[in-house]
Scaffold this motif. Structure first.
Motif, mmCIF file in Angstrom:
data_model
loop_
_atom_site.group_PDB
_atom_site.id
_atom_site.type_symbol
_atom_site.label_atom_id
_atom_site.label_comp_id
_atom_site.label_asym_id
_atom_site.label_seq_id
_atom_site.Cartn_x
_atom_site.Cartn_y
_atom_site.Cartn_z
ATOM 1 N N PRO A 1 0.810 -1.224 0.000
ATOM 2 C CA PRO A 1 0.000 0.000 0.000
ATOM 3 C C PRO A 1 0.845 1.276 0.000
ATOM 4 N N VAL A 2 1.969 1.274 0.726
ATOM 5 C CA VAL A 2 2.833 2.456 0.754
ATOM 6 C C VAL A 2 3.488 2.660 -0.615
ATOM 7 N N ALA A 3 3.896 1.567 -1.241
ATOM 8 C CA ALA A 3 4.465 1.657 -2.588
ATOM 9 C C ALA A 3 3.451 2.253 -3.556
ATOM 10 N N ALA A 4 2.209 1.798 -3.468
ATOM 11 C CA ALA A 4 1.163 2.280 -4.373
ATOM 12 C C ALA A 4 0.936 3.781 -4.207
ATOM 13 N N ARG A 5 0.939 4.259 -2.958
ATOM 14 C CA ARG A 5 0.734 5.686 -2.714
ATOM 15 C C ARG A 5 1.867 6.525 -3.301
ATOM 16 N N ASN A 6 3.049 5.917 -3.404
ATOM 17 C CA ASN A 6 4.203 6.628 -3.958
ATOM 18 C C ASN A 6 4.372 6.383 -5.453
ATOM 19 N N GLY A 7 3.432 5.646 -6.056
ATOM 20 C CA GLY A 7 3.535 5.345 -7.473
ATOM 21 C C GLY A 7 4.705 4.446 -7.797
ATOM 22 N N MET A 8 5.031 3.531 -6.875
ATOM 23 C CA MET A 8 6.198 2.665 -7.035
ATOM 24 C C MET A 8 5.810 1.213 -6.763
ATOM 25 N N TYR A 9 6.816 0.334 -6.765
ATOM 26 C CA TYR A 9 6.591 -1.083 -6.521
ATOM 27 C C TYR A 9 7.296 -1.545 -5.257
ATOM 28 N N ALA A 10 6.662 -2.478 -4.552
ATOM 29 C CA ALA A 10 7.328 -3.268 -3.523
ATOM 30 C C ALA A 10 7.798 -4.533 -4.230
ATOM 31 N N VAL A 11 9.111 -4.659 -4.402
ATOM 32 C CA VAL A 11 9.685 -5.726 -5.223
ATOM 33 C C VAL A 11 10.218 -6.809 -4.282
ATOM 34 N N LEU A 12 9.494 -7.917 -4.180
ATOM 35 C CA LEU A 12 9.720 -8.897 -3.125
ATOM 36 C C LEU A 12 10.537 -10.088 -3.630
ATOM 37 N N HIS A 13 11.588 -10.391 -2.887
ATOM 38 C CA HIS A 13 12.608 -11.356 -3.320
ATOM 39 C C HIS A 13 12.446 -12.702 -2.622
ATOM 40 N N ASN A 14 12.503 -13.773 -3.414
ATOM 41 C CA ASN A 14 12.406 -15.120 -2.856
ATOM 42 C C ASN A 14 13.769 -15.745 -2.624
ATOM 43 N N HIS A 15 13.856 -16.454 -1.518
ATOM 44 C CA HIS A 15 14.964 -17.379 -1.307
ATOM 45 C C HIS A 15 14.389 -18.791 -1.495
ATOM 46 N N TYR A 16 14.002 -19.451 -0.420
ATOM 47 C CA TYR A 16 13.518 -20.831 -0.562
ATOM 48 C C TYR A 16 12.032 -20.975 -0.227
ATOM 49 N N GLN A 17 11.306 -19.859 -0.254
ATOM 50 C CA GLN A 17 9.898 -19.884 0.139
ATOM 51 C C GLN A 17 9.051 -20.827 -0.716
ATOM 52 N N PHE A 18 9.351 -20.876 -2.017
ATOM 53 C CA PHE A 18 8.519 -21.682 -2.915
ATOM 54 C C PHE A 18 8.644 -23.172 -2.635
ATOM 55 N N GLY A 19 9.681 -23.563 -1.919
ATOM 56 C CA GLY A 19 9.838 -24.962 -1.553
ATOM 57 C C GLY A 19 9.177 -25.317 -0.238
ATOM 58 N N GLU A 20 8.590 -24.320 0.431
ATOM 59 C CA GLU A 20 7.950 -24.562 1.721
ATOM 60 C C GLU A 20 6.509 -25.002 1.527
ATOM 61 N N ALA A 21 6.080 -25.976 2.296
ATOM 62 C CA ALA A 21 4.707 -26.480 2.201
ATOM 63 C C ALA A 21 3.716 -25.372 2.527
ATOM 64 N N GLY A 22 2.716 -25.212 1.675
ATOM 65 C CA GLY A 22 1.652 -24.248 1.922
ATOM 66 C C GLY A 22 1.957 -22.821 1.515
ATOM 67 N N PHE A 23 3.149 -22.577 0.969
ATOM 68 C CA PHE A 23 3.474 -21.206 0.567
ATOM 69 C C PHE A 23 2.565 -20.771 -0.569
ATOM 70 N N ASP A 24 1.944 -19.595 -0.418
ATOM 71 C CA ASP A 24 0.952 -19.102 -1.372
ATOM 72 C C ASP A 24 1.353 -17.720 -1.868
ATOM 73 N N VAL A 25 2.020 -17.663 -2.992
ATOM 74 C CA VAL A 25 2.471 -16.389 -3.523
ATOM 75 C C VAL A 25 1.304 -15.528 -3.983
ATOM 76 N N ASP A 26 0.224 -16.154 -4.433
ATOM 77 C CA ASP A 26 -0.939 -15.385 -4.892
ATOM 78 C C ASP A 26 -1.530 -14.559 -3.762
ATOM 79 N N ARG A 27 -1.538 -15.115 -2.570
ATOM 80 C CA ARG A 27 -2.073 -14.383 -1.416
ATOM 81 C C ARG A 27 -1.230 -13.151 -1.117
#
Length: 326
Positions: free
Chosen positions: A188-214
């Protein structure tokens, strides 16, 4: 040969050795207009150009973490490596711009005073101008800052300041770890500034139940800094397939070579470009073919041999990418 390697998603190490040898030898020569990733300007000034076949190849400045000397050294390393675009690590930047400095062994009273002084320094008229001048310094050397990897803190005020700093540097957004807190607070703060929150993955996608869509659903300003090596190393899945699905939510990728999570001998291990299993060629050619506006940043994580340097290795990695894209 080249088309076959593109379809397999890899540029073989053997095919690359000739080009790499040329780059390694050239790295001992002062940066000049004869470099294939340089542009000569009037007056003899030479600036780097690492956009190949429409794809912007850059690096995260973490790649130069072994080099002492601060921000001046980092900028010189970027230019010497031929990079025209970077994800800038924020470590040491405030110190470089004249912010109050904390004494490492100070007591609580001194630490509290430091925190107050730093907070006031950030509010001073002219502090953002210092970042704008830093942007000009990088730009004048031919290096653009497309993402700033740094946050002042996780309060709304601190995050707002972080995005203002990134904007002053010319970046499209701020990078931080891909997790629920960052996605929920930063978007939300990025949106107010007209910018992006650019989120970096390490090993999250290998974790059970990880939901990037959420996490992406918290804000349309939430984007991914998708690390293709970490993805392969943690899941064993092809990162090109993920990029096809999520390309409109990917601002940048980190390019590295690793063994897969499925490797029977050595799983999830950093490798010299061309010696691992990451389908770098498939990924870069996909982005090139589809003309997606995704920054492709080298992250040097494999060990640098004693006879080499991080600048030489980044330059060689960039040449590996260039050979794929030309």
């Amino acid at each position: 040969m080249k088309n076959k390697e593109i379809f397999t998603g890899k540029l073989s190490r053997r095919s690359f050795l000739g080009a790499a040898a040329v780059v390694t030898a050239a790295s001992a020569i002062p940066f000049s207009a004869s470099s294939r990733n340089a542009v000569a300007l009037a007056g003899g000034t030479v600036i780097p150009d690492s956009k190949f076949g429409g794809v912007q190849i850059g690096a995260i400045t973490y790649s130069f973490r072994d080099m002492p000397g601060g921000l001046e050294t980092v900028l010189k390393a970027c230019v010497d490596a031929g990079l025209s675009s970077v994800e800038l690590m924020g470590t040491g930047v405030e110190d470089y711009l004249g912010a109050p400095r904390q004494v490492s062994d100070a007591g609580k009273k001194a630490r509290d005073q430091y925190n107050r002084d730093l907070k006031e320094w950030r509010k001073v008229d002219g502090t953002l101008d210092k970042y704008a001048r830093l942007r000009k310094k990088f730009n004048d050397a031919g290096v653009k800052i497309h993402i700033y990897k740094w946050v002042a803190g996780n309060s709304e005020e601190e995050l707002d300041y972080s995005f203002k700093v990134a904007k002053a540097l010319g970046a499209i957004g701020v990078s931080a770890e891909l997790n629920d807190e960052n996605a929920r607070l930063m978007g939300p703060v990025a949106a107010r500034n007209g910018m992006y929150a650019v989120l970096h993955n390490h090993y999250q996608f290998g974790e059970a139940g990880f939901d990037v869509d959420r996490l992406l659903a918290y804000s349309p300003a939430n984007m991914l800094n998708f690390d293709i090596g970490h993805y392969l190393g943690s899941t064993g899945l092809n990162p090109a397939d993920f990029i096809r699905k999520y390309h409109n939510r990917i601002a940048s990728i980190h390019v590295k070579d690793k063994t897969s999570a499925n490797n029977a001998v050595q799983k999830n291990t950093n490798q010299v470009f061309g010696q691992g299993e990451t389908p770098i060629a498939e990924v870069l050619r996909l982005i090139q073919k589809e003309k997606w506006p995704v920054y492709c940043d080298i992250e040097l994580e494999y060990p640098v041999a004693p006879w080499s340097t991080s600048v030489k290795e980044v330059k060689t990695c960039m040449e590996y990418c260039r050979q794929i894209l030309i």
